[in-house]
Motif scaffolding. Structure first.
Motif, PDB file in Angstrom:
ATOM      1  N   GLU A 140      -6.861   0.475 -52.087  1.00 47.74           N
ATOM      2  CA  GLU A 140      -6.397  -0.695 -51.449  1.00 47.74           C
ATOM      3  C   GLU A 140      -7.444  -1.254 -50.881  1.00 47.74           C
ATOM      4  N   LEU A 141      -8.039  -0.651 -50.115  1.00 46.25           N
ATOM      5  CA  LEU A 141      -9.225  -1.149 -49.143  1.00 46.25           C
ATOM      6  C   LEU A 141     -10.156  -1.887 -50.025  1.00 46.25           C
ATOM      7  N   LEU A 142     -10.491  -0.946 -51.022  1.00 50.24           N
ATOM      8  CA  LEU A 142     -11.611  -1.310 -51.882  1.00 50.24           C
ATOM      9  C   LEU A 142     -11.205  -2.565 -52.603  1.00 50.24           C
ATOM     10  N   ASP A 143     -10.235  -2.854 -52.915  1.00 48.45           N
ATOM     11  CA  ASP A 143      -9.770  -4.107 -53.524  1.00 48.45           C
ATOM     12  C   ASP A 143      -9.853  -5.267 -52.602  1.00 48.45           C
ATOM     13  N   THR A 144      -9.827  -5.109 -51.332  1.00 53.46           N
ATOM     14  CA  THR A 144      -9.574  -6.238 -50.385  1.00 53.46           C
ATOM     15  C   THR A 144     -10.688  -6.366 -49.551  1.00 53.46           C
ATOM     16  N   ILE A 145     -12.071  -5.350 -49.493  1.00 48.14           N
ATOM     17  CA  ILE A 145     -13.022  -5.558 -48.908  1.00 48.14           C
ATOM     18  C   ILE A 145     -14.069  -6.009 -49.708  1.00 48.14           C
ATOM     19  N   PRO A 146     -14.817  -7.451 -49.616  1.00 48.09           N
ATOM     20  CA  PRO A 146     -15.722  -7.520 -50.548  1.00 48.09           C
ATOM     21  C   PRO A 146     -16.952  -6.893 -50.092  1.00 48.09           C
ATOM     22  N   GLY A 147     -17.427  -6.109 -51.614  1.00 55.13           N
ATOM     23  CA  GLY A 147     -18.650  -5.414 -51.471  1.00 55.13           C
ATOM     24  C   GLY A 147     -18.650  -4.053 -50.970  1.00 55.13           C
ATOM     25  N   SER A 148     -17.387  -3.531 -50.670  1.00 54.84           N
ATOM     26  CA  SER A 148     -17.257  -2.017 -50.242  1.00 54.84           C
ATOM     27  C   SER A 148     -17.468  -1.236 -51.272  1.00 54.84           C
ATOM     28  N   ILE A 149     -17.733   0.061 -50.956  1.00 51.94           N
ATOM     29  CA  ILE A 149     -17.953   1.038 -51.800  1.00 51.94           C
ATOM     30  C   ILE A 149     -17.379   2.508 -51.321  1.00 51.94           C
ATOM     31  N   TRP A 150     -16.823   3.136 -52.400  1.00 52.53           N
ATOM     32  CA  TRP A 150     -16.316   4.510 -51.801  1.00 52.53           C
ATOM     33  C   TRP A 150     -17.286   5.478 -51.920  1.00 52.53           C
ATOM     34  N   SER A 151     -17.758   6.476 -50.734  1.00 52.38           N
ATOM     35  CA  SER A 151     -18.292   7.456 -50.898  1.00 52.38           C
ATOM     36  C   SER A 151     -18.004   8.502 -51.623  1.00 52.38           C
ATOM     37  N   ASN A 152     -16.701   8.577 -52.044  1.00 57.60           N
ATOM     38  CA  ASN A 152     -16.011   9.813 -52.918  1.00 57.60           C
ATOM     39  C   ASN A 152     -16.555  11.100 -52.648  1.00 57.60           C
TER      40      ASN A 152
END
Length: 337
Positions: A134-146
């Protein structure tokens, strides 16, 4: 003479290997104290490698946002790395996060997002991962370190194995490692395989974890076990697995403190208890290393708090400042693969 570090992240690694002679007498048992890393756990290794590679490959730029799910240590490691590299961090945690870790995260400047309810399928971990998306969809340019799927997670633990084997001149028979994402477990396993070592890898998993086919159950000690399968785990590379309870973790922590003056974290206590139960199977004069992920400073309100243990964990044998050994059926904890 120790070298002068270039910066704080340059101090990650080369953690102490300590002979646990007071605890185990003449047995060749050593503890790898990952609490000596600058942010306090072995996840400093993972965090640094993942973040530095994201920056090197241009997947994130200074001022960008990293999003991650964590039960504690990975979050703190990422918080330090992101602070150092000028990145923002959104970390999704759940109600099992201890208060000290929460304070550390906010001090480093991380934005802490709390998940209060587990999902029916996958528990708190699945709920945290849902929030990450949900955060990745709403924060432009964000990335998941996963940390659950990034290949740099297991890769980070090649250095751990090099440090251990160099210290012991490759004379390592058994290595006990806690499970969660299984990054550390499989990083060690891959190193053992690639270097054709005779070391046998013992996984220490939590009761209530699904990693080795168990049924999901509620757990109170964070940092080990998982409610969803691991993307890294290759059972064929594991010699054996031992399952430990929350109380095993607490007893192991307190035993290690009482006998060696080592203040260890919850999963470290689980590893200590696992070794105690498993040692009867080991050949004489074998050399074992317990990979202890973190220290006990973040667990003072839980693992080392008598009232918390009595009310949250419960144990009819509980005594102030002491735990009586648990007697297991057949004297065996865990199952062989």
């Amino acid at each position: 003479m120790r070298k002068i570090a270039r910066d704080i992240l340059d101090t990650i690694g080369n953690t102490p290997l300590v002979h646990l002679s007071r605890f185990f007498g003449k047995e060749h048992v050593y503890a790898k104290l990952e609490s000596a890393n600058p942010a306090g756990s072995m996840k400093d290794r993972t965090s640094h490698l993942i973040v530095s590679e994201l920056l090197r490959n241009g997947n994130v730029m200074e001022g960008g946002t990293i999003v991650e799910s964590s039960s504690g240590n990975m979050a703190v490691g990422l918080a330090q790395a992101c602070r150092f590299y000028g990145l923002k961090l959104k970390v999704v945690v759940d109600v099992n996060l201890n208060k000290q870790t929460h304070k550390l995260l906010t001090t480093y400047g991380a934005d802490v997002i709390m998940v209060n309810e587990p999902l029916p399928d996958g528990g708190f971990l699945a709920a945290r991962l849902k929030k990450v998306n949900e955060l990745l969809d709403t924060i432009p340019g964000s990335i998941w370190s996963n940390q659950y799927g990034n290949p740099n997670n297991p890769k980070a633990y090649f250095a751990v194995m090099e440090e251990i084997t160099n210290s012991l001149s490759q004379n390592l028979d058994y290595l006990f490692v806690a499970t969660s994402t299984c990054g550390s477990l499989m990083g060690c396993a891959n190193y053992i395989e690639q270097n054709e070592l005779n070391t046998k890898l013992i996984a220490v998993d939590a009761n209530g974890s699904v990693l080795f086919g168990g049924r999901p159950e509620k757990r109170k000690i964070p940092g080990h076990g998982a409610s969803v399968p691991s993307q890294f785990l290759d059972i064929s590379k594991i010699h054996d697995v031992i399952h430990v309870t929350d109380l095993d973790c607490i007893q192991g922590c307190r035993d290690l403190l009482n006998k060696e003056a080592i203040l260890s974290g919850g999963s470290s206590g689980g590893i200590v208890s696992a070794y105690q139960r498993y040692s009867q199977r080991l050949p004489e004069k074998s050399t074992s290393v317990l990979l202890l992920p973190d220290s006990g400073e973040r667990y003072l309100d839980t693992v080392y708090n008598d009232n918390w243990v009595k009310h949250i964990i419960g144990n009819r044998n509980f005594k102030r400042d002491n735990y009586q050994p648990i007697k297991l059926q057949n004297g065996i904890l865990g199952t062989a693969i």
